[in-house]
Design a protein around this motif. Structure first.
Motif, PDB file in Angstrom:
ATOM      1  N   PHE B 100       0.827  -1.205   0.000  1.00 33.28           N
ATOM      2  CA  PHE B 100       0.000   0.000   0.000  1.00 33.28           C
ATOM      3  C   PHE B 100       0.864   1.260   0.000  1.00 33.28           C
ATOM      4  O   PHE B 100       0.665   2.165  -0.802  1.00 33.28           O
ATOM      5  CB  PHE B 100      -0.900  -0.023   1.235  1.00 33.28           C
ATOM      6  CG  PHE B 100      -1.845   1.141   1.335  1.00 33.28           C
ATOM      7  CD1 PHE B 100      -3.085   1.089   0.719  1.00 33.28           C
ATOM      8  CD2 PHE B 100      -1.521   2.276   2.065  1.00 33.28           C
ATOM      9  CE1 PHE B 100      -3.976   2.147   0.823  1.00 33.28           C
ATOM     10  CE2 PHE B 100      -2.402   3.341   2.172  1.00 33.28           C
ATOM     11  CZ  PHE B 100      -3.627   3.272   1.551  1.00 33.28           C
ATOM     12  N   SER B 101       1.859   1.280   0.890  1.00 35.57           N
ATOM     13  CA  SER B 101       2.659   2.505   0.974  1.00 35.57           C
ATOM     14  C   SER B 101       3.610   2.636  -0.217  1.00 35.57           C
ATOM     15  O   SER B 101       3.894   3.744  -0.661  1.00 35.57           O
ATOM     16  CB  SER B 101       3.416   2.584   2.298  1.00 35.57           C
ATOM     17  OG  SER B 101       4.232   1.482   2.455  1.00 35.57           O
ATOM     18  N   LEU B 102       4.078   1.507  -0.752  1.00 33.05           N
ATOM     19  CA  LEU B 102       4.913   1.593  -1.955  1.00 33.05           C
ATOM     20  C   LEU B 102       4.067   2.085  -3.139  1.00 33.05           C
ATOM     21  O   LEU B 102       4.500   2.931  -3.927  1.00 33.05           O
ATOM     22  CB  LEU B 102       5.548   0.237  -2.281  1.00 33.05           C
ATOM     23  CG  LEU B 102       6.442   0.234  -3.512  1.00 33.05           C
ATOM     24  CD1 LEU B 102       7.671   1.119  -3.322  1.00 33.05           C
ATOM     25  CD2 LEU B 102       6.886  -1.173  -3.876  1.00 33.05           C
ATOM     26  N   GLY B 103       2.843   1.558  -3.225  1.00 32.89           N
ATOM     27  CA  GLY B 103       1.921   2.012  -4.272  1.00 32.89           C
ATOM     28  C   GLY B 103       1.641   3.495  -4.132  1.00 32.89           C
ATOM     29  O   GLY B 103       1.552   4.225  -5.114  1.00 32.89           O
ATOM     30  N   ALA B 104       1.531   3.945  -2.889  1.00 32.69           N
ATOM     31  CA  ALA B 104       1.308   5.363  -2.613  1.00 32.69           C
ATOM     32  C   ALA B 104       2.473   6.194  -3.120  1.00 32.69           C
ATOM     33  O   ALA B 104       2.300   7.242  -3.741  1.00 32.69           O
ATOM     34  CB  ALA B 104       1.125   5.572  -1.105  1.00 32.69           C
ATOM     35  N   ALA B 105       3.679   5.716  -2.866  1.00 31.55           N
ATOM     36  CA  ALA B 105       4.880   6.439  -3.313  1.00 31.55           C
ATOM     37  C   ALA B 105       4.915   6.495  -4.836  1.00 31.55           C
ATOM     38  O   ALA B 105       5.235   7.533  -5.430  1.00 31.55           O
ATOM     39  CB  ALA B 105       6.130   5.758  -2.775  1.00 31.55           C
ATOM     40  N   PHE B 107       2.402   6.402  -6.845  1.00 31.28           N
ATOM     41  CA  PHE B 107       1.395   7.345  -7.317  1.00 31.28           C
ATOM     42  C   PHE B 107       1.919   8.784  -7.223  1.00 31.28           C
ATOM     43  O   PHE B 107       1.703   9.593  -8.122  1.00 31.28           O
ATOM     44  CB  PHE B 107       0.097   7.192  -6.524  1.00 31.28           C
ATOM     45  CG  PHE B 107      -0.973   8.140  -6.988  1.00 31.28           C
ATOM     46  CD1 PHE B 107      -1.550   7.986  -8.242  1.00 31.28           C
ATOM     47  CD2 PHE B 107      -1.409   9.187  -6.189  1.00 31.28           C
ATOM     48  CE1 PHE B 107      -2.525   8.860  -8.690  1.00 31.28           C
ATOM     49  CE2 PHE B 107      -2.382  10.066  -6.626  1.00 31.28           C
ATOM     50  CZ  PHE B 107      -2.955   9.898  -7.878  1.00 31.28           C
ATOM     51  N   CYS B 108       2.620   9.062  -6.125  1.00 31.44           N
ATOM     52  CA  CYS B 108       3.252  10.385  -5.973  1.00 31.44           C
ATOM     53  C   CYS B 108       4.168  10.660  -7.160  1.00 31.44           C
ATOM     54  O   CYS B 108       4.219  11.771  -7.676  1.00 31.44           O
ATOM     55  CB  CYS B 108       4.110  10.428  -4.703  1.00 31.44           C
ATOM     56  SG  CYS B 108       3.177  10.905  -3.254  1.00 31.44           S
TER      57      CYS B 108
END
Lengths: 383, 182
Positions: B100-105, B107-108
């Protein structure tokens, strides 16, 4: 995307369009706050003889772009390796590292409206950096059509109420000191949770879960029934729907939840996330797995809608309140996050998971205590 | 190096050109914004693909761990073993947290050009909202730069992604990089 998901997505987009369209011309509020502030070279005054800095305010800190970029690399590194702490570090950067917090604080007595305008911009910038990012991760699961609709609706309604309520009630009203204090409380709570997770008790429950999972996997392998399960079958069937209880079956196993609980959870999580500008998506999935005991992909898909809604609600509400952003700074930070997320997974293998968590516990306790003392008691531990 | 304004002024002639391709101001503004949004999408998408490529093994490993535990949890459900289901699901959730947090990064990474574009649009059009030929109930007849850019950017991003996904090569590349079975 399933047809019902497309409809929901379209409705959300229309709401975003209307919300954005209805925002007033927002340059005025900051300009009014600058005009109302006393001019001069002393602390708490706008020095018109100096060049424009943050948000175009004369004499405001000129954020060192190299420092901002390097800090964003650090945020990106955390994002791609550790998780939720990235949002906290983005906030620490905006408040402490770039010197924006101290500048906002200097107007506490002399120009409260400018103090609050800068505070809103800081938390809005955090929201852009971390809130947006939560969106797409969960949206991928949402696109698979893996969601429990009544739960998504309940959580979504709660998210709208939470995000809109907290931003509406606080935009233009919260001083930097209050914001810093509450941010500190949140970071402190996160630090204490991490501390519990790394304690022997927290580790034991993790080990037990891991052992039980491995035992089950071995059982499945022994039965030679380890063929791949069809992940495209949703398998959710709503069997009962009332105001106090929703029942659904997933692969013939019954699940129950009270729809009021996700509604309240959505309100609380979105309100905290929108108020602090720390994303919040990372809190929703564990919440759903504990409340409704949902399978991981179902929880991710179900929470996606709530993340999307709360994100859009809080950003649109902030903008409609006349909050301004330093776009170039946010862009530079996103570029830093990009670099950090390339480096992250390549270097994280050199650090043990447990020691990384311990490092963040120390950081969280330090930042949390420092911000609570500075924000609520105006007491500085250092500097 | 304390301001990005010189950089924005340097790229200004290149960015403003599409806004002058059509003579009616409103049509020119919309076309220019579409072209600008397209620049942002292309640059952001290439950057995101680059990050996924550099980290493809890590991403695949996470995806595999999530899929394996998720499939196992579904199997436990089918067998009616709720205790095993909870244990396996907690493992899946653990892997999901990282993903989730890697996907978030990532997306950034895909939206990094957008704030720079907004900074330029702010510099150029902050005091010149888009005037519409009609007055809409509740909404009025003008749209500020942020609303118009963001809405056009979202539309461009969605249409571009839909078009690109029609190319088998592109969707196969994405599936390969993320380890997802599409």
């Amino acid at each position: 995307m399933a047809k019902k998901n497309k409809i929901i997505f379209f409705v959300v987009l229309v709401a975003l369009s209307v919300g954005l369209w209805m925002e007033p011309a927002f340059a005025g509020k900051l300009q009014d706050a600058i005009a109302a502030a006393p001019t001069g070279a002393d602390k708490g005054q706008v020095d018109t003889s100096l060049p424009a800095g943050f948000l175009g305010i004369p004499g405001a800190p000129q954020v060192n772009l190299i420092v901002a970029f390097l800090w964003a690399i650090w945020v990106g590194w955390i994002f791609s390796t550790v998780g939720a702490f990235g949002g906290v570090m983005a906030g620490v950067g905006h408040m402490s590292i770039f010197g924006l917090g101290g500048y906002a604080k200097s107007f506490k007595e002399t120009a409260p409206s400018l103090n609050k305008a800068i505070t809103d911009s800081i938390r809005g910038s955090n929201q852009y950096l971390v809130g947006f990012s939560a969106l797409i991760s969960s949206f991928n699961y949402y696109k698979m059509g893996r969601l429990v609709v009544p739960l998504a609706v309940s959580l979504g309604v709660g998210s709208i109420l939470g995000a809109w309520g907290s931003v509406s009630l606080s935009a233009g009203k919260i001083s930097f000191s209050q914001y810093q204090g509450y941010f500190g409380v949140f970071v402190l709570a996160l630090g204490l949770y991490l501390l519990y997770e790394t304690s022997s008790k927290g580790q034991a429950s993790k080990k037990n879960a891991k052992a039980a999972a491995q035992a089950f996997e071995e059982t499945v392998q022994k039965q030679k029934s380890g063929e791949k399960v069809d992940v495209s079958s949703l398998g959710v069937k709503i069997t009962k729907f009332s105001l106090t209880q929703v029942c659904f079956t997933f692969y013939s196993v019954e699940f129950k939840f009270n729809p009021l609980i996700p509604l309240v959870g959505g309100v609380v999580i979105s309100a905290i996330a929108a108020f602090l500008g720390v994303g919040g998506g990372f809190l929703l999935v564990p919440f759903l797995t504990s409340v409704a005991e949902l399978p991981m992909y179902l929880a991710a898909g179900t929470s996606a809608l709530a993340v999307l809604i709360s994100m859009i609600t809080s950003i649109v509400t902030l903008i409609s309140k006349g909050v301004q952003f330093d776009w170039a700074l946010i862009g530079l930070e996103l570029a830093g996050v990009a670099v950090g997320s390339i480096i992250g997974p390549r270097t994280s293998k050199y650090f043990s998971d447990l020691w990384l968590k311990r490092l963040f516990i120390v950081l969280a306790l330090y930042v949390g205590v420092d911000y609570v003392l500075r924000g609520f008691f105006n007491y500085r531990m250092f500097g | 190096m304390n301001s990005l304004t010189p950089l924005l002024i340097m790229i200004d002639p290149w960015f403003i050109a599409p806004f002058r391709w059509l003579s009616p101001p409103a049509a020119g503004y919309v076309l220019g914004t579409i072209v600008l949004a397209l620049y942002c999408f292309i640059l952001g998408d290439i950057s995101a693909i680059g990050v996924k490529y550099f980290n493809r093994e890590y991403i695949r490993k996470l995806q595999e761990k999530m899929d394996r535990n998720h499939n196992l949890s579904e199997k436990a459900l089918k067998m009616g073993d709720k205790e095993s289901y909870k244990a396996v699901n907690s493992q899946a959730l653990d892997a999901f947290g990282y993903s989730f947090s890697l996907g978030a990064a990532i997306f950034c990474v895909s939206i990094w050009p957008m704030p720079f574009a907004l900074a330029w649009v702010h510099m150029r059009f902050a005091d010149a909202p888009l005037e519409l030929p009609v007055t809409l109930p509740l909404l009025g007849n003008s749209v500020h730069y942020f609303a118009s850019f963001l809405l056009i950017y979202i539309a461009v991003r969605m249409i571009s992604a839909a078009v690109l996904n029609r190319f088998t090569g592109y969707s196969r590349l994405m599936a390969n990089l993320t380890g997802r079975n599409q």
